[in-house]
Design a protein around this motif. Structure first.
Motif, PDB file in Angstrom:
ATOM      1  N   VAL A  71       0.846  -1.196   0.000  1.00  0.00           N
ATOM      2  CA  VAL A  71       0.000   0.000   0.000  1.00  0.00           C
ATOM      3  C   VAL A  71       0.879   1.241   0.000  1.00  0.00           C
ATOM      4  CG1 VAL A  71      -1.688   1.355   1.321  1.00  0.00           C
ATOM      5  CG2 VAL A  71      -1.986  -1.114   1.084  1.00  0.00           C
ATOM      6  N   GLY A  72       1.876   1.277   0.857  1.00  0.00           N
ATOM      7  CA  GLY A  72       2.786   2.415   0.917  1.00  0.00           C
ATOM      8  C   GLY A  72       3.540   2.620  -0.382  1.00  0.00           C
ATOM      9  N   SER A  73       3.891   1.527  -1.038  1.00  0.00           N
ATOM     10  CA  SER A  73       4.581   1.629  -2.323  1.00  0.00           C
ATOM     11  C   SER A  73       3.687   2.276  -3.372  1.00  0.00           C
ATOM     12  CB  SER A  73       5.019   0.242  -2.804  1.00  0.00           C
ATOM     13  OG  SER A  73       5.949  -0.305  -1.906  1.00  0.00           O
ATOM     14  N   PHE A  74       2.422   1.881  -3.409  1.00  0.00           N
ATOM     15  CA  PHE A  74       1.475   2.498  -4.337  1.00  0.00           C
ATOM     16  C   PHE A  74       1.314   3.992  -4.031  1.00  0.00           C
ATOM     17  CE2 PHE A  74      -0.410  -1.849  -5.081  1.00  0.00           C
ATOM     18  CZ  PHE A  74      -0.180  -1.873  -6.442  1.00  0.00           C
ATOM     19  N   ILE A  75       1.149   4.334  -2.760  1.00  0.00           N
ATOM     20  CA  ILE A  75       0.960   5.732  -2.372  1.00  0.00           C
ATOM     21  C   ILE A  75       2.190   6.555  -2.741  1.00  0.00           C
ATOM     22  CG2 ILE A  75       0.701   7.302  -0.402  1.00  0.00           C
ATOM     23  CD1 ILE A  75      -1.126   5.089   0.849  1.00  0.00           C
ATOM     24  N   ASN A  76       3.374   6.017  -2.463  1.00  0.00           N
ATOM     25  CA  ASN A  76       4.609   6.727  -2.818  1.00  0.00           C
ATOM     26  C   ASN A  76       4.754   6.918  -4.321  1.00  0.00           C
ATOM     27  OD1 ASN A  76       5.396   7.047  -0.156  1.00  0.00           O
ATOM     28  ND2 ASN A  76       6.613   5.168  -0.142  1.00  0.00           N
ATOM     29  N   ALA A  77       4.092   6.064  -5.102  1.00  0.00           N
ATOM     30  CA  ALA A  77       4.144   6.169  -6.563  1.00  0.00           C
ATOM     31  C   ALA A  77       3.104   7.155  -7.092  1.00  0.00           C
ATOM     32  CB  ALA A  77       3.924   4.802  -7.195  1.00  0.00           C
ATOM     33  N   GLY A  78       2.306   7.740  -6.193  1.00  0.00           N
ATOM     34  CA  GLY A  78       1.331   8.726  -6.627  1.00  0.00           C
ATOM     35  C   GLY A  78      -0.092   8.225  -6.726  1.00  0.00           C
ATOM     36  N   VAL A  79      -0.336   6.984  -6.304  1.00  0.00           N
ATOM     37  CA  VAL A  79      -1.689   6.420  -6.309  1.00  0.00           C
ATOM     38  C   VAL A  79      -2.384   6.893  -5.038  1.00  0.00           C
ATOM     39  CG1 VAL A  79      -2.984   4.247  -6.205  1.00  0.00           C
ATOM     40  CG2 VAL A  79      -0.945   4.414  -7.648  1.00  0.00           C
ATOM     41  N   ASP A  80      -3.650   7.329  -5.151  1.00  0.00           N
ATOM     42  CA  ASP A  80      -4.333   7.792  -3.935  1.00  0.00           C
ATOM     43  C   ASP A  80      -4.562   6.612  -2.991  1.00  0.00           C
ATOM     44  OD1 ASP A  80      -7.060   6.681  -4.095  1.00  0.00           O
ATOM     45  OD2 ASP A  80      -7.422   8.115  -5.691  1.00  0.00           O
ATOM     46  N   GLU A  81      -4.784   6.938  -1.712  1.00  0.00           N
ATOM     47  CA  GLU A  81      -4.823   5.904  -0.679  1.00  0.00           C
ATOM     48  C   GLU A  81      -5.923   4.865  -0.904  1.00  0.00           C
ATOM     49  OE1 GLU A  81      -4.908   5.319   4.146  1.00  0.00           O
ATOM     50  OE2 GLU A  81      -4.742   7.344   3.330  1.00  0.00           O
ATOM     51  N   GLU A  82      -7.124   5.294  -1.275  1.00  0.00           N
ATOM     52  CA  GLU A  82      -8.211   4.330  -1.506  1.00  0.00           C
ATOM     53  C   GLU A  82      -7.840   3.351  -2.621  1.00  0.00           C
ATOM     54  OE1 GLU A  82     -12.969   4.357  -1.845  1.00  0.00           O
ATOM     55  OE2 GLU A  82     -11.971   5.506  -3.431  1.00  0.00           O
ATOM     56  N   ASP A  83      -7.287   3.880  -3.709  1.00  0.00           N
ATOM     57  CA  ASP A  83      -6.876   3.005  -4.813  1.00  0.00           C
ATOM     58  C   ASP A  83      -5.726   2.092  -4.396  1.00  0.00           C
ATOM     59  OD1 ASP A  83      -8.810   3.920  -6.543  1.00  0.00           O
ATOM     60  OD2 ASP A  83      -7.469   5.272  -7.624  1.00  0.00           O
ATOM     61  N   ALA A  84      -4.806   2.602  -3.576  1.00  0.00           N
ATOM     62  CA  ALA A  84      -3.687   1.782  -3.105  1.00  0.00           C
ATOM     63  C   ALA A  84      -4.196   0.571  -2.332  1.00  0.00           C
ATOM     64  CB  ALA A  84      -2.744   2.622  -2.242  1.00  0.00           C
ATOM     65  N   HIS A  85      -5.193   0.778  -1.471  1.00  0.00           N
ATOM     66  CA  HIS A  85      -5.776  -0.332  -0.715  1.00  0.00           C
ATOM     67  C   HIS A  85      -6.495  -1.301  -1.659  1.00  0.00           C
ATOM     68  CE1 HIS A  85      -4.976   0.637   3.501  1.00  0.00           C
ATOM     69  NE2 HIS A  85      -4.964   1.900   3.086  1.00  0.00           N
ATOM     70  N   TYR A  86      -7.200  -0.756  -2.640  1.00  0.00           N
ATOM     71  CA  TYR A  86      -7.894  -1.594  -3.629  1.00  0.00           C
ATOM     72  C   TYR A  86      -6.888  -2.451  -4.398  1.00  0.00           C
ATOM     73  CZ  TYR A  86      -9.503  -2.679  -8.320  1.00  0.00           C
ATOM     74  OH  TYR A  86      -9.746  -3.324  -9.509  1.00  0.00           O
ATOM     75  N   TYR A  87      -5.807  -1.854  -4.900  1.00  0.00           N
ATOM     76  CA  TYR A  87      -4.828  -2.625  -5.676  1.00  0.00           C
ATOM     77  C   TYR A  87      -4.175  -3.707  -4.827  1.00  0.00           C
ATOM     78  CZ  TYR A  87      -5.268   0.771  -9.462  1.00  0.00           C
ATOM     79  OH  TYR A  87      -5.748   1.563 -10.476  1.00  0.00           O
ATOM     80  N   ALA A  88      -3.822  -3.389  -3.588  1.00  0.00           N
ATOM     81  CA  ALA A  88      -3.212  -4.394  -2.710  1.00  0.00           C
ATOM     82  C   ALA A  88      -4.188  -5.534  -2.445  1.00  0.00           C
ATOM     83  CB  ALA A  88      -2.761  -3.747  -1.401  1.00  0.00           C
ATOM     84  N   GLU A  89      -5.457  -5.209  -2.215  1.00  0.00           N
ATOM     85  CA  GLU A  89      -6.469  -6.250  -1.978  1.00  0.00           C
ATOM     86  C   GLU A  89      -6.679  -7.094  -3.227  1.00  0.00           C
ATOM     87  OE1 GLU A  89      -9.201  -8.498   0.293  1.00  0.00           O
ATOM     88  OE2 GLU A  89      -7.624  -7.100   0.877  1.00  0.00           O
TER      89      GLU A  89
END
Length: 180
Positions: free
Chosen positions: A100-118
């Motif tokens: 999730v943190g990797s997605f957020i650091n890449a510029g993905v918003d937090e909700e989407d980061a959780h969705y992608y990880a799930e």
């Protein structure tokens, strides 16, 4: 200006095909990431993971660097690229955030980061591309042409099941077989 474009797919094979098409279109392998569940099962090892990539992606530059990492809450994943390296570094260093943190650091918003990880946790694969504004339309056309998961519909399904966000302390997801 650099943009990060991310899409999720139901199968690793589709995601690997997208990666190969992105590379063929001239997007550098160093700007493409792939993270997905190992479709051969939990008992597989890194050599099998690399074999999956070689079998699916052939000579694709990104897939040549394919490896396996274990991500908390997800388990073993087949991974390559800058996003995978960031997630592996977070896991190895016990840093907060993991995937999730990797997605957020890449510029993905937090909700989407959780969705992608799930989505990865539940067996899907995610392709993420760092690209210039001029390359973005071509990258989006390739990624969208492979029929990515409908994010809104999938989020609605997850929420109907009681999900609210990715939990890296959860056990890796195991789908239950339908009763016949």
């Amino acid at each position: 200006m650099t943009r990060t474009i991310t899409r999720s797919y139901d199968s690793y094979a589709i995601a690997a095909d997208v990666v190969e098409k992105l590379e063929t279109a001239g997007i550098p392998a160093s700007d493409i990431s792939l993270v997905g569940r190992n479709e051969r099962g939990e008992e597989s090892n890194a050599a099998e993971g690399a074999g999956i990539g070689a079998g699916v992606g052939g000579a694709a530059g990104l897939l040549a660097g394919l490896g396996m990492i274990a991500i908390p809450g997800i388990g073993p994943v087949v991974a390559a690229g800058w996003l995978a390296a960031t997630a592996a570094g977070a896991v190895a260093g016990a840093a907060a955030g993991g995937l999730v943190g990797s997605f957020i650091n890449a510029g993905v918003d937090e909700e989407d980061a959780h969705y992608y990880a799930e989505t990865v946790r539940r067996g899907g694969s995610v392709v993420s591309v760092k690209t210039s504004e001029s390359q973005a339309p071509a990258a989006e056309a390739i990624m969208d042409g492979a029929t990515p998961i409908d994010r809104d519909a999938r989020l609605a399904q997850y929420r109907q099941e009681g999900w609210s966000r990715f939990d890296e302390k959860a056990e890796p997801y195991r789908a239950t077989a339908p009763v016949i």
